[in-house]
Design an enzyme around this catalytic site. Structure first.
Site, PDB file in Angstrom:
ATOM      1  N   LYS A   1      58.368 -19.148 -53.204  1.00 18.97           N
ATOM      2  CA  LYS A   1      58.943 -17.805 -52.790  1.00 18.97           C
ATOM      3  C   LYS A   1      59.548 -17.480 -51.551  1.00 18.97           C
ATOM      4  O   LYS A   1      60.586 -16.747 -51.424  1.00 18.97           O
ATOM      5  CB  LYS A   1      57.663 -16.932 -52.692  1.00 18.97           C
ATOM      6  CG  LYS A   1      56.785 -16.752 -54.173  1.00 18.97           C
ATOM      7  CD  LYS A   1      55.715 -15.644 -54.239  1.00 18.97           C
ATOM      8  CE  LYS A   1      55.166 -15.480 -55.477  1.00 18.97           C
ATOM      9  NZ  LYS A   1      53.963 -14.636 -55.627  1.00 18.97           N
TER      10      LYS A   1
ATOM     11  N   LYS B   1      58.449 -21.087 -65.239  1.00 16.72           N
ATOM     12  CA  LYS B   1      57.313 -20.313 -65.587  1.00 16.72           C
ATOM     13  C   LYS B   1      57.641 -19.006 -66.003  1.00 16.72           C
ATOM     14  O   LYS B   1      58.293 -18.557 -65.424  1.00 16.72           O
ATOM     15  CB  LYS B   1      56.293 -20.581 -64.503  1.00 16.72           C
ATOM     16  CG  LYS B   1      54.954 -19.991 -64.536  1.00 16.72           C
ATOM     17  CD  LYS B   1      54.142 -19.949 -63.421  1.00 16.72           C
ATOM     18  CE  LYS B   1      54.675 -18.763 -62.647  1.00 16.72           C
ATOM     19  NZ  LYS B   1      54.049 -18.536 -61.361  1.00 16.72           N
TER      20      LYS B   1
ATOM     21  N   LYS C   1      56.483 -12.631 -63.716  1.00 17.39           N
ATOM     22  CA  LYS C   1      56.838 -10.836 -63.551  1.00 17.39           C
ATOM     23  C   LYS C   1      58.351 -10.702 -62.806  1.00 17.39           C
ATOM     24  O   LYS C   1      58.771  -9.693 -62.989  1.00 17.39           O
ATOM     25  CB  LYS C   1      55.606 -10.165 -63.087  1.00 17.39           C
ATOM     26  CG  LYS C   1      54.547 -10.308 -63.874  1.00 17.39           C
ATOM     27  CD  LYS C   1      53.549  -9.271 -63.076  1.00 17.39           C
ATOM     28  CE  LYS C   1      52.110  -9.692 -63.655  1.00 17.39           C
ATOM     29  NZ  LYS C   1      51.009  -8.978 -62.618  1.00 17.39           N
TER      30      LYS C   1
HETATM   31  P1  TYM Z   1      48.716 -13.669 -60.801  1.00 15.12           P
HETATM   32  O1  TYM Z   1      48.756 -11.874 -60.607  1.00 15.12           O
HETATM   33  O2  TYM Z   1      50.348 -14.036 -60.388  1.00 15.12           O
HETATM   34  O3  TYM Z   1      48.446 -13.878 -62.350  1.00 15.12           O
HETATM   35  C1  TYM Z   1      47.396 -13.695 -62.966  1.00 15.12           C
HETATM   36  C2  TYM Z   1      46.837 -14.936 -63.676  1.00 15.12           C
HETATM   37  O4  TYM Z   1      47.923 -15.223 -64.575  1.00 15.12           O
HETATM   38  C3  TYM Z   1      48.060 -16.667 -64.560  1.00 15.12           C
HETATM   39  N1  TYM Z   1      49.617 -17.026 -64.959  1.00 15.12           N
HETATM   40  C4  TYM Z   1      49.979 -17.591 -65.949  1.00 15.12           C
HETATM   41  N2  TYM Z   1      49.373 -18.468 -66.865  1.00 15.12           N
HETATM   42  C5  TYM Z   1      50.009 -19.088 -67.732  1.00 15.12           C
HETATM   43  N3  TYM Z   1      51.363 -19.111 -67.611  1.00 15.12           N
HETATM   44  C6  TYM Z   1      52.072 -18.341 -66.949  1.00 15.12           C
HETATM   45  N4  TYM Z   1      53.373 -18.295 -67.103  1.00 15.12           N
HETATM   46  C7  TYM Z   1      51.509 -17.512 -65.898  1.00 15.12           C
HETATM   47  N5  TYM Z   1      51.811 -16.847 -65.109  1.00 15.12           N
HETATM   48  C8  TYM Z   1      50.606 -16.303 -64.303  1.00 15.12           C
HETATM   49  C9  TYM Z   1      47.828 -17.004 -63.129  1.00 15.12           C
HETATM   50  O5  TYM Z   1      47.660 -18.277 -63.062  1.00 15.12           O
HETATM   51  C10 TYM Z   1      46.416 -16.307 -62.843  1.00 15.12           C
HETATM   52  O6  TYM Z   1      45.483 -16.761 -63.239  1.00 15.12           O
HETATM   53  N6  TYM Z   1      47.112 -15.271 -56.759  1.00 15.12           N
HETATM   54  C11 TYM Z   1      46.765 -14.880 -58.020  1.00 15.12           C
HETATM   55  C12 TYM Z   1      45.827 -13.790 -58.065  1.00 15.12           C
HETATM   56  C13 TYM Z   1      44.372 -13.637 -57.191  1.00 15.12           C
HETATM   57  C14 TYM Z   1      43.389 -14.769 -57.638  1.00 15.12           C
HETATM   58  C15 TYM Z   1      42.360 -14.442 -56.611  1.00 15.12           C
HETATM   59  C16 TYM Z   1      42.982 -15.454 -58.767  1.00 15.12           C
HETATM   60  C17 TYM Z   1      44.267 -13.520 -56.118  1.00 15.12           C
HETATM   61  N7  TYM Z   1      42.860 -13.607 -55.583  1.00 15.12           N
HETATM   62  C18 TYM Z   1      41.181 -14.909 -56.447  1.00 15.12           C
HETATM   63  C19 TYM Z   1      41.918 -16.059 -58.997  1.00 15.12           C
HETATM   64  C20 TYM Z   1      40.704 -16.037 -57.672  1.00 15.12           C
HETATM   65  C21 TYM Z   1      48.005 -14.542 -58.719  1.00 15.12           C
HETATM   66  O7  TYM Z   1      48.917 -14.062 -57.926  1.00 15.12           O
HETATM   67  O8  TYM Z   1      47.826 -14.044 -60.275  1.00 15.12           O
END
Ligand code: TYM
Length: 329
Positions: A113, A195, A198
């Site tokens: 990023k 991947k 968003k």
């Molecule tokens: P975020 O908002 O990017 O994504 C939410 C969840 O979706 C999964 N994910 C994917 N899985 C498969 N293929 C993809 N292309 C894909 N894109 C996203 C992510 O792995 C995630 O599980 N940092 C985290 C949010 C967070 C979090 C936490 C998660 C903040 N605090 C505590 C677990 C525990 C994030 O940005 O997710």
């Protein structure tokens, strides 16, 4: 014996896409009966890159509506907004002071990023994984169901907890990541080397859960594949492999059965079938979403209720950490 506790989070940075759903949300819904569940809309993580304030607030409510529409049951889980529980930032500061910078510099998501944003990158973006560690450690979490891209962050959380416990005495529970066998890394439809994300703005990149059937059909029919013809689970053929994995997770069918079903058929036939599977899988949740958001106060009251329920756990854990460190009177 009490149930194991699950905690996970998702950013309110626009609609949920199929990657978020298959990699994480679907698994949260499926294991609700088995665990004690806490889910967090991580708005503090979202602001590590600029968000338009009005759109952010709208996104938080919409995301909550979609998550309930996906099947999160307010009787079985607490869903809340991260910034509503101030203990998240409080614990983040404490953990900042025990986490070596060298560990943070190894985080691949930060590297990716910040490479894109160069000097516009914020301190918040660098600190993102520590805030995530605080989210997890605050609730004495056993299991963290996430997609593969978050595995490194959960491993860092374990290291942070172990270091703190080693220095100050047992304080935090050590969590474990839970990553699905299939669907953990859904790739972009336009570019299967990337991947699904968003932040990628190209039209044909991601399928969003609220996409209309025609939009879904168009995106899938245009998805990048290769010049071969057979429908087979072959990882070296990234485009068709990605589409087949989506088909597999949504139908629950085995790989052999899927290959057999499409034997002798071409990519066009398979894509048409996949589009219908995606449309039909999303239809019930799209209908439920419309019902849920018809009453704007409903979602808000559930989020407040969620926060009130879990806040005491967070307070207790932060107080224990403060006490260990010798903070306060
Ligand atoms: P975020 O908002 O990017 O994504 C939410 C969840 O979706 C999964 N994910 C994917 N899985 C498969 N293929 C993809 N292309 C894909 N894109 C996203 C992510 O792995 C995630 O599980 N940092 C985290 C949010 C967070 C979090 C936490 C998660 C903040 N605090 C505590 C677990 C525990 C994030 O940005 O997710």
């Amino acid at each position: 014996m009490t149930n194991k506790r699950v905690l996970s989070g998702i950013q309110p940075t626009g609609g949920i896409h199929l990657g978020n759903y298959l990699g994480a949300v679907q698994n949260w819904v499926r294991s609700q009966d088995e665990y004690d569940n806490i889910f967090c809309i991580v708005d503090l993580h979202a602001i590590t890159v600029y968000q338009d304030p009005k759109i952010l607030r709208k996104n938080i409510r919409e995301l909550a509506g979609i998550l309930f529409a996906c099947g999160l049951d307010p009787q079985k889980c607490s869903l809340f907004v991260q910034s509503d529980v101030t203990e998240h930032t409080e614990l983040t500061w404490i953990l900042n002071c025990t986490t070596p910078i060298g560990w943070m510099k190894r985080m691949t998501q930060f590297k990716d990023k910040s490479d894109k944003q160069k000097e516009k990158s914020t301190m918040g973006l660098f600190d993102y994984p520590v805030l995530m560690a605080a989210d997890i450690l605050l609730y004495e979490t056993d299991l963290v169901p996430v997609g593969e891209d978050q595995k490194q962050h959960v491993e860092l959380t374990r290291d942070i907890a172990e270091k703190f416990n080693g220095t100050y005495g047992p304080t935090f529970k050590i969590p474990e990541p839970v990553i699905p066998k299939v669907g953990a890394r859904v790739m972009g439809l336009d570019d299967p080397a990337k991947k699904m994300s968003k932040s990628e703005e190209k039209q044909g990149h991601a399928i969003f859960l609220l996409d209309e059937p025609d939009v879904i059909r168009k995106k899938i029919m245009r998805a990048t594949t290769d010049s071969l013809t057979t429908i087979q689970f072959d990882e070296s053929r990234a485009g068709i492999y990605n589409l087949l994995c989506i088909y597999q997770v949504l139908t629950g069918e085995g790989r052999d059965a899927i290959e057999k079903h499409f034997e002798g058929k071409g990519y066009g036939d398979f894509k048409k079938a996949l589009a219908e599977v995606v449309i039909e899988s999303l239809r019930p949740l799209q209908e439920k979403y419309q019902q849920i958001i018809a009453d704007p106060h409903y979602v808000e009251s559930l989020l407040k209720q969620g926060a009130s329920k879990i806040r005491p756990i967070a307070r207790r854990v932060v107080d224990a950490a403060k006490d260990r460190i010798g903070l306060g009177l």
